[in-house]
Motif scaffolding. Sequence first.
Motif, PDB file in Angstrom:
ATOM      1  N   ALA A 118     -20.340 -74.170  20.222  1.00 13.57           N
ATOM      2  CA  ALA A 118     -20.842 -73.242  19.205  1.00 13.57           C
ATOM      3  C   ALA A 118     -21.088 -71.851  19.771  1.00 13.57           C
ATOM      4  CB  ALA A 118     -22.132 -73.797  18.602  1.00 13.57           C
ATOM      5  N   SER A 119     -21.445 -71.783  21.046  1.00 14.76           N
ATOM      6  CA  SER A 119     -21.751 -70.481  21.661  1.00 14.76           C
ATOM      7  C   SER A 119     -20.571 -69.896  22.421  1.00 14.76           C
ATOM      8  CB  SER A 119     -22.950 -70.625  22.609  1.00 14.76           C
ATOM      9  OG  SER A 119     -22.659 -71.552  23.652  1.00 14.76           O
ATOM     10  N   ALA A 120     -19.410 -70.536  22.333  1.00 14.96           N
ATOM     11  CA  ALA A 120     -18.244 -70.054  23.087  1.00 14.96           C
ATOM     12  C   ALA A 120     -17.776 -68.700  22.563  1.00 14.96           C
ATOM     13  CB  ALA A 120     -17.111 -71.077  22.999  1.00 14.96           C
ATOM     14  N   PRO A 121     -17.743 -67.655  23.398  1.00 20.95           N
ATOM     15  CA  PRO A 121     -17.270 -66.339  22.951  1.00 20.95           C
ATOM     16  C   PRO A 121     -15.759 -66.369  22.733  1.00 20.95           C
ATOM     17  CG  PRO A 121     -18.585 -66.195  24.974  1.00 20.95           C
ATOM     18  CD  PRO A 121     -18.221 -67.629  24.795  1.00 20.95           C
ATOM     19  N   GLN A 122     -15.325 -66.036  21.551  1.00 20.08           N
ATOM     20  CA  GLN A 122     -13.907 -66.121  21.212  1.00 20.08           C
ATOM     21  C   GLN A 122     -13.245 -64.767  21.459  1.00 20.08           C
ATOM     22  OE1 GLN A 122     -12.718 -68.390  17.940  1.00 20.08           O
ATOM     23  NE2 GLN A 122     -14.518 -69.698  17.932  1.00 20.08           N
ATOM     24  N   ILE A 123     -12.885 -64.571  22.712  1.00 17.10           N
ATOM     25  CA  ILE A 123     -12.363 -63.277  23.134  1.00 17.10           C
ATOM     26  C   ILE A 123     -10.993 -62.993  22.516  1.00 17.10           C
ATOM     27  CG2 ILE A 123     -11.672 -61.895  25.118  1.00 17.10           C
ATOM     28  CD1 ILE A 123     -14.673 -62.420  24.885  1.00 17.10           C
ATOM     29  N   ALA A 124     -10.141 -64.007  22.424  1.00 15.58           N
ATOM     30  CA  ALA A 124      -8.778 -63.769  21.927  1.00 15.58           C
ATOM     31  C   ALA A 124      -8.751 -63.169  20.521  1.00 15.58           C
ATOM     32  CB  ALA A 124      -7.969 -65.061  21.989  1.00 15.58           C
ATOM     33  N   PRO A 125      -9.432 -63.757  19.528  1.00 12.93           N
ATOM     34  CA  PRO A 125      -9.406 -63.128  18.202  1.00 12.93           C
ATOM     35  C   PRO A 125     -10.097 -61.775  18.179  1.00 12.93           C
ATOM     36  CG  PRO A 125     -10.883 -65.029  18.231  1.00 12.93           C
ATOM     37  CD  PRO A 125     -10.094 -65.071  19.489  1.00 12.93           C
ATOM     38  N   MET A 126     -11.132 -61.612  18.996  1.00 10.04           N
ATOM     39  CA  MET A 126     -11.797 -60.310  19.058  1.00 10.04           C
ATOM     40  C   MET A 126     -10.859 -59.259  19.645  1.00 10.04           C
ATOM     41  SD  MET A 126     -14.782 -60.923  17.770  1.00 10.04           S
ATOM     42  CE  MET A 126     -15.958 -62.264  17.516  1.00 10.04           C
ATOM     43  N   SER A 127     -10.077 -59.655  20.650  1.00  8.34           N
ATOM     44  CA  SER A 127      -9.133 -58.717  21.251  1.00  8.34           C
ATOM     45  C   SER A 127      -8.063 -58.314  20.247  1.00  8.34           C
ATOM     46  CB  SER A 127      -8.487 -59.355  22.483  1.00  8.34           C
ATOM     47  OG  SER A 127      -7.494 -58.509  23.030  1.00  8.34           O
ATOM     48  N   ARG A 128      -7.526 -59.292  19.520  1.00 13.19           N
ATOM     49  CA  ARG A 128      -6.522 -58.971  18.504  1.00 13.19           C
ATOM     50  C   ARG A 128      -7.075 -58.003  17.467  1.00 13.19           C
ATOM     51  NH1 ARG A 128      -5.039 -64.300  19.941  1.00 13.19           N
ATOM     52  NH2 ARG A 128      -2.771 -64.565  20.157  1.00 13.19           N
ATOM     53  N   THR A 129      -8.301 -58.234  17.063  1.00 10.14           N
ATOM     54  CA  THR A 129      -8.925 -57.358  16.064  1.00 10.14           C
ATOM     55  C   THR A 129      -9.047 -55.932  16.588  1.00 10.14           C
ATOM     56  OG1 THR A 129     -10.172 -59.232  15.183  1.00 10.14           O
ATOM     57  CG2 THR A 129     -10.967 -57.028  14.620  1.00 10.14           C
ATOM     58  N   ARG A 130      -9.447 -55.783  17.855  1.00 14.62           N
ATOM     59  CA  ARG A 130      -9.570 -54.445  18.436  1.00 14.62           C
ATOM     60  C   ARG A 130      -8.215 -53.746  18.482  1.00 14.62           C
ATOM     61  NH1 ARG A 130     -13.779 -54.835  23.572  1.00 14.62           N
ATOM     62  NH2 ARG A 130     -15.362 -56.132  22.566  1.00 14.62           N
ATOM     63  N   LEU A 131      -7.190 -54.470  18.908  1.00 18.63           N
ATOM     64  CA  LEU A 131      -5.872 -53.845  19.038  1.00 18.63           C
ATOM     65  C   LEU A 131      -5.287 -53.473  17.678  1.00 18.63           C
ATOM     66  CD1 LEU A 131      -4.359 -56.016  21.912  1.00 18.63           C
ATOM     67  CD2 LEU A 131      -5.344 -53.715  22.056  1.00 18.63           C
ATOM     68  N   VAL A 132      -5.514 -54.317  16.674  1.00 18.24           N
ATOM     69  CA  VAL A 132      -5.065 -53.973  15.316  1.00 18.24           C
ATOM     70  C   VAL A 132      -5.775 -52.706  14.840  1.00 18.24           C
ATOM     71  CG1 VAL A 132      -5.136 -54.702  12.899  1.00 18.24           C
ATOM     72  CG2 VAL A 132      -4.354 -56.294  14.644  1.00 18.24           C
ATOM     73  N   ALA A 133      -7.067 -52.584  15.152  1.00 17.54           N
ATOM     74  CA  ALA A 133      -7.805 -51.376  14.767  1.00 17.54           C
ATOM     75  C   ALA A 133      -7.223 -50.140  15.443  1.00 17.54           C
ATOM     76  CB  ALA A 133      -9.286 -51.534  15.142  1.00 17.54           C
ATOM     77  N   ILE A 134      -6.838 -50.258  16.723  1.00 16.18           N
ATOM     78  CA  ILE A 134      -6.234 -49.130  17.430  1.00 16.18           C
ATOM     79  C   ILE A 134      -4.882 -48.776  16.816  1.00 16.18           C
ATOM     80  CG2 ILE A 134      -5.265 -48.389  19.642  1.00 16.18           C
ATOM     81  CD1 ILE A 134      -7.417 -50.109  21.006  1.00 16.18           C
ATOM     82  N   ILE A 135      -4.095 -49.789  16.479  1.00 17.84           N
ATOM     83  CA  ILE A 135      -2.791 -49.534  15.853  1.00 17.84           C
ATOM     84  C   ILE A 135      -2.967 -48.781  14.540  1.00 17.84           C
ATOM     85  CG2 ILE A 135      -0.794 -50.652  14.773  1.00 17.84           C
ATOM     86  CD1 ILE A 135      -1.086 -52.872  16.894  1.00 17.84           C
ATOM     87  N   LYS A 136      -3.954 -49.170  13.752  1.00 12.78           N
ATOM     88  CA  LYS A 136      -4.203 -48.498  12.479  1.00 12.78           C
ATOM     89  C   LYS A 136      -4.564 -47.033  12.668  1.00 12.78           C
ATOM     90  CE  LYS A 136      -6.876 -50.508   9.503  1.00 12.78           C
ATOM     91  NZ  LYS A 136      -8.020 -51.273   8.933  1.00 12.78           N
ATOM     92  N   ARG A 137      -5.252 -46.751  13.770  1.00  7.83           N
ATOM     93  CA  ARG A 137      -5.764 -45.389  13.967  1.00  7.83           C
ATOM     94  C   ARG A 137      -4.805 -44.487  14.730  1.00  7.83           C
ATOM     95  NH1 ARG A 137      -9.908 -48.712  13.283  1.00  7.83           N
ATOM     96  NH2 ARG A 137     -11.967 -47.965  12.672  1.00  7.83           N
ATOM     97  N   SER A 138      -3.957 -45.067  15.613  1.00  2.00           N
ATOM     98  CA  SER A 138      -3.230 -44.212  16.547  1.00  2.00           C
ATOM     99  C   SER A 138      -1.709 -44.305  16.462  1.00  2.00           C
ATOM    100  CB  SER A 138      -3.654 -44.553  17.983  1.00  2.00           C
ATOM    101  OG  SER A 138      -3.332 -45.895  18.306  1.00  2.00           O
ATOM    102  N   MET A 152       1.199 -58.804  19.040  1.00  5.57           N
ATOM    103  CA  MET A 152       0.950 -60.227  18.820  1.00  5.57           C
ATOM    104  C   MET A 152       1.730 -61.077  19.827  1.00  5.57           C
ATOM    105  SD  MET A 152      -1.324 -60.477  16.474  1.00  5.57           S
ATOM    106  CE  MET A 152      -2.007 -58.885  17.004  1.00  5.57           C
ATOM    107  N   ALA A 153       2.922 -60.606  20.202  1.00  4.30           N
ATOM    108  CA  ALA A 153       3.696 -61.328  21.221  1.00  4.30           C
ATOM    109  C   ALA A 153       2.946 -61.326  22.541  1.00  4.30           C
ATOM    110  CB  ALA A 153       5.071 -60.691  21.385  1.00  4.30           C
ATOM    111  N   TYR A 154       2.450 -60.148  22.930  1.00  2.10           N
ATOM    112  CA  TYR A 154       1.689 -60.085  24.179  1.00  2.10           C
ATOM    113  C   TYR A 154       0.432 -60.946  24.103  1.00  2.10           C
ATOM    114  CZ  TYR A 154      -1.708 -58.683  27.574  1.00  2.10           C
ATOM    115  OH  TYR A 154      -2.668 -58.737  28.545  1.00  2.10           O
ATOM    116  N   GLU A 155      -0.320 -60.813  23.018  1.00  2.00           N
ATOM    117  CA  GLU A 155      -1.567 -61.562  22.884  1.00  2.00           C
ATOM    118  C   GLU A 155      -1.314 -63.068  22.900  1.00  2.00           C
ATOM    119  OE1 GLU A 155      -5.088 -60.590  22.207  1.00  2.00           O
ATOM    120  OE2 GLU A 155      -4.229 -59.031  23.468  1.00  2.00           O
ATOM    121  N   SER A 156      -0.264 -63.507  22.231  1.00  2.00           N
ATOM    122  CA  SER A 156       0.052 -64.931  22.234  1.00  2.00           C
ATOM    123  C   SER A 156       0.490 -65.385  23.615  1.00  2.00           C
ATOM    124  CB  SER A 156       1.137 -65.244  21.201  1.00  2.00           C
ATOM    125  OG  SER A 156       0.670 -64.983  19.894  1.00  2.00           O
TER     126      SER A 156
END
Length: 416
Positions: A118-138, A152-156
């Motif tokens: 329950a307390s496991a930090p889910q870094i992978a989905p958080m990382s994808r979310t950050r990168l999608v936000a950067i793509i939207k902005r830049s 998504m290829a790199y993240e996977s």
Amino acid sequence: MFHTRSSSYELIRHAGFSYFPLAFIARLPFAMMTVGVLTLVVAERGSVTLGGLNSAAAGIGTALAGPLLGAAADRLGQRRVLVPVGLVNATLLAAFPFVVASTTPALALLAMSVLIGASAPQIAPMSRTRLVAIIKRSVQRNQRERVLNGTMAYESAADETVFIVGPFLVGLLATAIAPWLAIAGASALTFVFVTWFALHPTGRLHPGAQDARHEQAPARELARLPLVTVVAGTLGIGFFFGATLTSLTGFLAADGSGDRAGLLYGVMGIGSAALALGSAAFPERFSLRARWLVFGSLMLAAAIAYATARSELTLIVALAVLGCGIGPTLVSQYSLAAQLSPLGRSATTMTLLGSAVVVGQAVSSAVTGVVVDRLGAGTALALPAVAAAIVVAAALAHIAATPHVDRQPERELVPA
């Protein structure tokens, strides 16, 4: 890493050159968690069934809390969620070897495994979310789809590598030193690198928090059939991971070498990571839906060969081929999820997929452990084929749910 170099550079520049290695290392504890729990409990308590049940308990904890943590990150920002959760998880992991080695009842051990999940930090989905936000902005609008697919290829590929490296490290540490060291190492990595990831400047980029005040899509959008089929597909991948690792452990344990399972399991990572990265170069006419079906079918064929294997060499060959199917399948699923993500629900969507993988792995580990103990390892070797069949069935269901399109509108990626 990406099709368009200038757009790729923009993404890397905005994320920071240290971001990608940091995000990679910060994922390791998550990948080591279920395998480390399984290995430690089997080594200390002598029961594959109990080990599988504890691994499943960790998955149940992830299932209960993971999507909630994603929703909290969408509203509050990742830093406010990841820092406290990471510290709690690191503490629980550090205490777990002492609890397992004590006379603590099995029920209490299961409860602690639930809390760890329950307390496991889910870094992978958080990382994808950050990168999608950067793509939207830049990234320019006409380049976003290509950069998204490459990202998504790199993240996977990173996920695939981590989900192979994690068990490999667990197997290596268990074989060379002691099974408890893998869990202790996961605790240290969580404390240092998850906290560092949480405080990284990209942690300020959380599109859900911005959209929530304006036009965040209702939660029921997450239950749309096309997205549900993608989640079901990643759940099948989780089933596959758990069934493969546990059946392999049971098969090798018959000769007294079960702690080598993580090392052999690492064979899958070679083709998996390579094909995941290479999928960014697939032509656009080879649609994401088609890739999922083709490479999922490759998984199924190789899993059938794995089920009939009775020697270590044959298992290794089957595992190598299986890796070639897993990587592109996960890339396709995460790319589709990014396109189907409801507005303002990016972290929730990605966390649903990440949770599905871990939950599937944990539940399948428990079921496979019972099969190993009651019916034998030879029977358990057939379970990865069942999981691969679920992946293919989910692909067919997704195609049926989206009969007139090869690509859904990018609701989260390209705002109106």
